[in-house]
Motif scaffolding. Structure first.
Motif, mmCIF file in Angstrom:
data_model
loop_
_atom_site.group_PDB
_atom_site.id
_atom_site.type_symbol
_atom_site.label_atom_id
_atom_site.label_comp_id
_atom_site.label_asym_id
_atom_site.label_seq_id
_atom_site.Cartn_x
_atom_site.Cartn_y
_atom_site.Cartn_z
ATOM 1 N N THR A 1 -10.799 53.208 73.711
ATOM 2 C CA THR A 1 -11.689 52.657 74.738
ATOM 3 C C THR A 1 -11.887 51.156 74.540
ATOM 4 O O THR A 1 -11.764 50.359 75.478
ATOM 5 N N GLU A 2 -12.171 50.767 73.299
ATOM 6 C CA GLU A 2 -12.410 49.350 73.025
ATOM 7 C C GLU A 2 -11.118 48.538 73.136
ATOM 8 O O GLU A 2 -11.146 47.378 73.561
ATOM 9 N N TYR A 3 -9.992 49.137 72.767
ATOM 10 C CA TYR A 3 -8.726 48.414 72.877
ATOM 11 C C TYR A 3 -8.424 48.079 74.332
ATOM 12 O O TYR A 3 -8.129 46.919 74.663
ATOM 13 N N PHE A 4 -8.510 49.062 75.217
ATOM 14 C CA PHE A 4 -8.160 48.812 76.607
ATOM 15 C C PHE A 4 -9.249 48.033 77.338
ATOM 16 O O PHE A 4 -8.951 47.354 78.334
ATOM 17 N N ASN A 5 -10.482 48.091 76.854
ATOM 18 C CA ASN A 5 -11.499 47.183 77.395
ATOM 19 C C ASN A 5 -11.141 45.738 77.086
ATOM 20 O O ASN A 5 -11.305 44.845 77.927
ATOM 21 N N SER A 6 -10.652 45.507 75.865
ATOM 22 C CA SER A 6 -10.256 44.139 75.501
ATOM 23 C C SER A 6 -9.045 43.685 76.307
ATOM 24 O O SER A 6 -8.919 42.512 76.654
ATOM 25 N N VAL A 7 -8.135 44.612 76.640
ATOM 26 C CA VAL A 7 -6.993 44.263 77.497
ATOM 27 C C VAL A 7 -7.479 43.847 78.876
ATOM 28 O O VAL A 7 -7.020 42.847 79.445
ATOM 29 N N CYS A 8 -8.426 44.604 79.430
ATOM 30 C CA CYS A 8 -8.958 44.264 80.756
ATOM 31 C C CYS A 8 -9.692 42.929 80.737
ATOM 32 O O CYS A 8 -9.616 42.150 81.698
ATOM 33 N N GLN A 9 -10.400 42.653 79.640
ATOM 34 C CA GLN A 9 -11.159 41.410 79.535
ATOM 35 C C GLN A 9 -10.280 40.216 79.188
ATOM 36 O O GLN A 9 -10.706 39.064 79.308
ATOM 37 N N GLY A 10 -9.061 40.471 78.720
ATOM 38 C CA GLY A 10 -8.152 39.388 78.361
ATOM 39 C C GLY A 10 -8.373 38.828 76.970
ATOM 40 O O GLY A 10 -7.799 37.797 76.618
ATOM 41 N N THR A 11 -9.176 39.501 76.145
ATOM 42 C CA THR A 11 -9.430 39.020 74.787
ATOM 43 C C THR A 11 -8.464 39.621 73.764
ATOM 44 O O THR A 11 -8.525 39.269 72.588
ATOM 45 N N HIS A 12 -7.586 40.506 74.200
ATOM 46 C CA HIS A 12 -6.688 41.205 73.286
ATOM 47 C C HIS A 12 -5.605 40.299 72.723
ATOM 48 O O HIS A 12 -4.935 40.668 71.755
ATOM 49 N N ILE A 13 -5.417 39.110 73.308
ATOM 50 C CA ILE A 13 -4.329 38.223 72.882
ATOM 51 C C ILE A 13 -4.792 37.213 71.828
ATOM 52 O O ILE A 13 -3.967 36.472 71.288
ATOM 53 N N LEU A 14 -6.084 37.167 71.539
ATOM 54 C CA LEU A 14 -6.589 36.169 70.611
ATOM 55 C C LEU A 14 -6.047 36.404 69.205
ATOM 56 O O LEU A 14 -6.142 37.514 68.658
ATOM 57 N N PHE A 15 -5.459 35.346 68.631
ATOM 58 C CA PHE A 15 -4.976 35.344 67.247
ATOM 59 C C PHE A 15 -3.841 36.345 67.015
ATOM 60 O O PHE A 15 -3.589 36.736 65.882
ATOM 61 N N ARG A 16 -3.155 36.724 68.096
ATOM 62 C CA ARG A 16 -2.016 37.624 67.965
ATOM 63 C C ARG A 16 -0.727 36.823 67.835
ATOM 64 O O ARG A 16 -0.671 35.623 68.110
ATOM 65 N N GLU A 17 0.343 37.501 67.443
ATOM 66 C CA GLU A 17 1.632 36.865 67.274
ATOM 67 C C GLU A 17 2.229 36.511 68.640
ATOM 68 O O GLU A 17 1.914 37.127 69.664
ATOM 69 N N PHE A 18 3.103 35.489 68.646
ATOM 70 C CA PHE A 18 3.645 34.984 69.898
ATOM 71 C C PHE A 18 4.449 36.044 70.637
ATOM 72 O O PHE A 18 4.424 36.090 71.881
ATOM 73 N N SER A 19 5.163 36.894 69.916
ATOM 74 C CA SER A 19 5.961 37.928 70.580
ATOM 75 C C SER A 19 5.097 38.848 71.425
ATOM 76 O O SER A 19 5.532 39.322 72.481
ATOM 77 N N PHE A 20 3.859 39.092 71.006
ATOM 78 C CA PHE A 20 2.954 39.924 71.794
ATOM 79 C C PHE A 20 2.349 39.140 72.953
ATOM 80 O O PHE A 20 2.196 39.651 74.056
#
Length: 326
Positions: A48-67
């Motif tokens: 639930t929290e993972y896909f909420n972060s995807v919807c909010q656009g915060t899931h990309i913070l501090f992630r690797e460039f390939s993602f």
């Protein structure tokens, strides 16, 4: 409520269009990496929290460039995060160099490639030295085009070089992101001329490229509109026109209009709340410090309790990678 477009698509096509499997694979990988920590909260809450972060656009913070570049939504989310995090650079009127902007990008994505930042800066600076200063808005709009449409622009660069050399555009081999053919071509600055190429022929080639639907590209009608205003143009002249086009920025949907880049009411309201909270906290600490026996005043009527040191086996708190970052 499901949109009519969603109902008109087969399930497998909708999943591919929205890159659902990409997010499911990433979520499962994070779940397996942190399964011992997540078990106490529950798998349902994790997803639930993972896909909420995807919807909010915060899931990309501090992630690797390939993602970050894996899906169009990820790219748009990264552009929006970069704008919101460093908007004050432009609001304060600061001018930065290409390397300084690259350092800002690396704060959000540690392995962000320098090459993409250089290409974005070249759109702004053209033939000027790459260590010149750039405004935040100029760099951001150029970076948006170069980052979001990177594969498309690689193919456009290959087509442009073939037109310059007099090759038949119908025989152009469009390189994929994994192909190195385009990297063996001469630099655009070395091969291009002041006249560039004929806009109508260039437009025809780009229409054929967009029809292949292999790359995320600007709306073909807007690309045609850009090319219809000139008779000849250079490659970087084309990129500048794309970065300044109001309709293309709206179609991409990651950033506001250029005139509104320095305004973000939601973020400004949040910052004001944080500043007010800090002021109240500082005031309350000052009041407590002025009370007898607090902080700097010494009261010895009660012995101080010795500090307890936790045993070596005591558990330490963990930060979970999957939790949304606001």
């Amino acid at each position: 409520m499901l949109s009519p477009e969603r109902l008109a698509l087969p399930d497998y096509e909708y999943l591919a269009q929205r890159h659902v499997l990409t997010y499911m694979e990433d979520a499962v990988c994070q779940l397996l990496e942190n399964k011992e920590d997540i078990s106490q909260y529950g798998i349902a809450r994790f997803f639930t929290e993972y896909f909420n972060s995807v919807c909010q656009g915060t899931h990309i913070l501090f992630r690797e460039f390939s993602f970050i570049q894996a899906t169009p939504h990820n790219r748009a989310s990264f552009l929006r995060a970069f704008w919101r995090c460093f908007r004050t650079v432009g609001k304060n009127g600061d001018l930065l160099t290409m390397k300084e902007y690259h350092c800002l990008l690396q704060l959000l994505c540690p392995d962000f490639p320098l090459e993409l930042t250089q290409k974005a800066a070249r759109i702004v600076l053209m033939d000027d030295a790459m260590d010149c200063l750039m405004s935040f808005s100029d760099f951001l709009l150029a970076f948006q085009i170069q980052f979001y449409y990177s594969e498309f622009l690689e193919s456009v660069a290959a087509i442009y070089q073939d037109l310059l050399s007099g090759k038949n555009p119908n025989t152009v081999i469009v390189p994929t992101s994994s192909s190195g053919q385009h990297r063996q071509r001469p630099a655009l600055g070395e091969a291009s001329t002041l006249e560039g190429v004929e806009a109508s022929l260039f437009c025809q080639c780009l229409e054929n490229l967009c029809d292949r639907h292999k790359y995320s590209c600007p709306p073909p009608a807007l690309v045609k509109e850009v090319l219809s205003n000139v008779q000849r143009l250079t490659f970087y002249g084309f990129l500048v026109a794309l970065s300044k086009h109001h309709g293309i920025n709206q179609a991409l949907g990651a950033l506001p209009d250029k005139g509104d880049l320095m305004h973000d009411p939601a973020m400004d309201a949040e910052l004001e709340r944080l500043v007010l909270r800090l002021r109240l906290h500082r005031t309350s600490r000052q009041h407590r410090a002025e009370e007898p026996g607090a902080f700097g005043f010494h009261r010895r009527d009660k012995p101080e309790a010795p500090e307890r040191v936790p045993p070596a086996s005591a558990p330490t708190p963990c930060l979970y990678r999957w939790e949304p970052r606001e």
